[in-house]
Scaffold this motif. Structure first.
Motif, PDB file in Angstrom:
ATOM      1  N   ASN A  18       0.829  -1.206   0.000  1.00  0.00           N
ATOM      2  CA  ASN A  18       0.000   0.000   0.000  1.00  0.00           C
ATOM      3  C   ASN A  18       0.868   1.263   0.000  1.00  0.00           C
ATOM      4  O   ASN A  18       0.612   2.212  -0.738  1.00  0.00           O
ATOM      5  CB  ASN A  18      -0.933  -0.026   1.215  1.00  0.00           C
ATOM      6  N   SER A  19       1.901   1.266   0.836  1.00  0.00           N
ATOM      7  CA  SER A  19       2.806   2.424   0.898  1.00  0.00           C
ATOM      8  C   SER A  19       3.551   2.600  -0.421  1.00  0.00           C
ATOM      9  O   SER A  19       3.710   3.716  -0.926  1.00  0.00           O
ATOM     10  CB  SER A  19       3.801   2.260   2.045  1.00  0.00           C
ATOM     11  N   TYR A  20       4.009   1.480  -0.993  1.00  0.00           N
ATOM     12  CA  TYR A  20       4.718   1.552  -2.270  1.00  0.00           C
ATOM     13  C   TYR A  20       3.817   2.078  -3.375  1.00  0.00           C
ATOM     14  O   TYR A  20       4.232   2.877  -4.210  1.00  0.00           O
ATOM     15  CB  TYR A  20       5.264   0.176  -2.636  1.00  0.00           C
ATOM     16  N   ALA A  21       2.544   1.662  -3.382  1.00  0.00           N
ATOM     17  CA  ALA A  21       1.596   2.128  -4.395  1.00  0.00           C
ATOM     18  C   ALA A  21       1.348   3.628  -4.270  1.00  0.00           C
ATOM     19  O   ALA A  21       1.243   4.336  -5.278  1.00  0.00           O
ATOM     20  CB  ALA A  21       0.282   1.356  -4.265  1.00  0.00           C
ATOM     21  N   ARG A  22       1.289   4.133  -3.047  1.00  0.00           N
ATOM     22  CA  ARG A  22       1.081   5.572  -2.848  1.00  0.00           C
ATOM     23  C   ARG A  22       2.279   6.376  -3.339  1.00  0.00           C
ATOM     24  O   ARG A  22       2.129   7.421  -3.987  1.00  0.00           O
ATOM     25  CB  ARG A  22       0.841   5.850  -1.365  1.00  0.00           C
TER      26      ARG A  22
END
Length: 326
Positions: A18-22
């Motif tokens: 999720n953090s990487y996608a953001r």
């Protein structure tokens, strides 16, 4: 933002998907800076406004009246200087940034309006009479004062240009300028004086730390004026042109060393171009004196320009690579 670093962190399971996608989403929607586009539009706006004032005056001079036009220009000029004086930061011998985005453009408008005002007074009412030097001297003082007081390099360039105009009108007899006799030796020596004065001022500015960032403008104008004057001396004083050639070569070598020391490709480029032009002139002159410039001399000249141009380009490319690697 380095997306590859976040990719490594993601594959190493240090950050969540999720953090990487953001982070990836923010990187893909990276904002584009419009800084230079806006600055260009603002400068064009000032120039168009100044030009529009001139067109308005020209087309409506009979209906508006000279006094009304002068009053309008004076109000624009006075309002611009009032705004700049009220909003400027404290004076310093170092670089002083503009207090806001519009400050530089308002100052440019004020100085341009002042020049138009003085020119209009001289053209319409002949305030300075035939003393054209005085008509350029007072705007020059205002421009130099404004450049230092408000710390504006663009105004400084306008002031240096005005200095050249004033010096030419003061030293060069008016009948030479009226007859467009630009092959006159007095103009050449005036250029030598102006170039030396600008270079000396640049040196003092840098070493005395008085608006140190103005040094480039003084040196840039000084180098061009000095080398053009030397080249004109070579052409005008054809009998002793080798002496002018030695003078020009010495100046080129001095600034070549300066360019290497400061790793300035700009000065290296202009010095190389001036030196190449001078050498080419000497080469063509020697061929014409020795061989009378027959067909063989024409072929030799073509061969020289091809080989020398390639050599000059290779020299610039090689030196530029040294600047980047050192």
């Amino acid at each position: 933002m380095d997306i590859k670093l976040f990719e490594k962190l993601y594959f190493a399971q240090i950050i969540s998907a999720n953090s990487y996608a953001r982070v990836k989403l923010v990187t893909e929607k990276k904002l584009h800076s419009l800084h230079w586009e806006i600055k260009t539009l603002l400068y064009l706006g000032v120039l168009l406004l100044s030009g529009g004032l001139g067109v308005l005056v020209y087309k409506n001079i009979d209906t508006i009246g000279h006094q009304a036009i002068l009053l309008f220009i004076a109000l624009v000029c006075g309002g611009s200087f009032f705004y700049c004086t009220k909003n400027k930061l404290s004076f310093s011998n170092g670089k002083v940034n503009a207090p806001n985005s519009f400050f530089d453009y308002v100052l440019l408008l004020g100085c341009s309006s002042f020049i138009i005002f003085v020119a209009y007074l001289q053209y319409q009412y002949n305030v300075f009479g035939n003393r054209y030097g005085a008509a350029t001297f007072f705007p020059m003082l205002v421009l130099f004062f404004s450049a230092y007081y408000f710390d504006h390099i663009g105004i400084l360039c306008m002031a240096i240009t005005n200095l050249g105009t004033w010096l030419g009108l003061t030293i060069t007899p008016l009948h030479i300028l009226n007859s467009n006799d630009f092959d006159n030796s007095r103009i050449i020596f005036t250029g030598l004086l102006l170039g030396t004065l600008l270079l000396s001022t640049g040196w003092i500015t840098y070493h005395r730390n008085i608006k140190k960032h103005f040094e480039f403008s003084y040196t840039n104008f000084g180098v061009h004026v000095l080398l053009i004057s030397c080249f004109a001396g070579m052409v005008h004083f054809s009998i002793i042109y080798l002496l002018w050639f030695l003078l020009l070569t010495g100046i080129c070598y001095f600034f070549y060393r300066k360019a290497l020391q400061e790793k300035s490709f700009y000065f290296l480029l202009i010095i190389t171009l001036y030196a190449y032009t001078t050498l080419s002139y000497v080469f063509i002159d020697l061929i014409s004196r020795i061989g009378g410039f027959g067909l063989g001399d024409v072929y030799l000249s073509f061969l020289y320009f091809i080989i020398s141009a390639i050599g000059m380009v290779m020299f610039l490319i090689k030196t530029n690579k040294k600047f980047k690697t050192s």
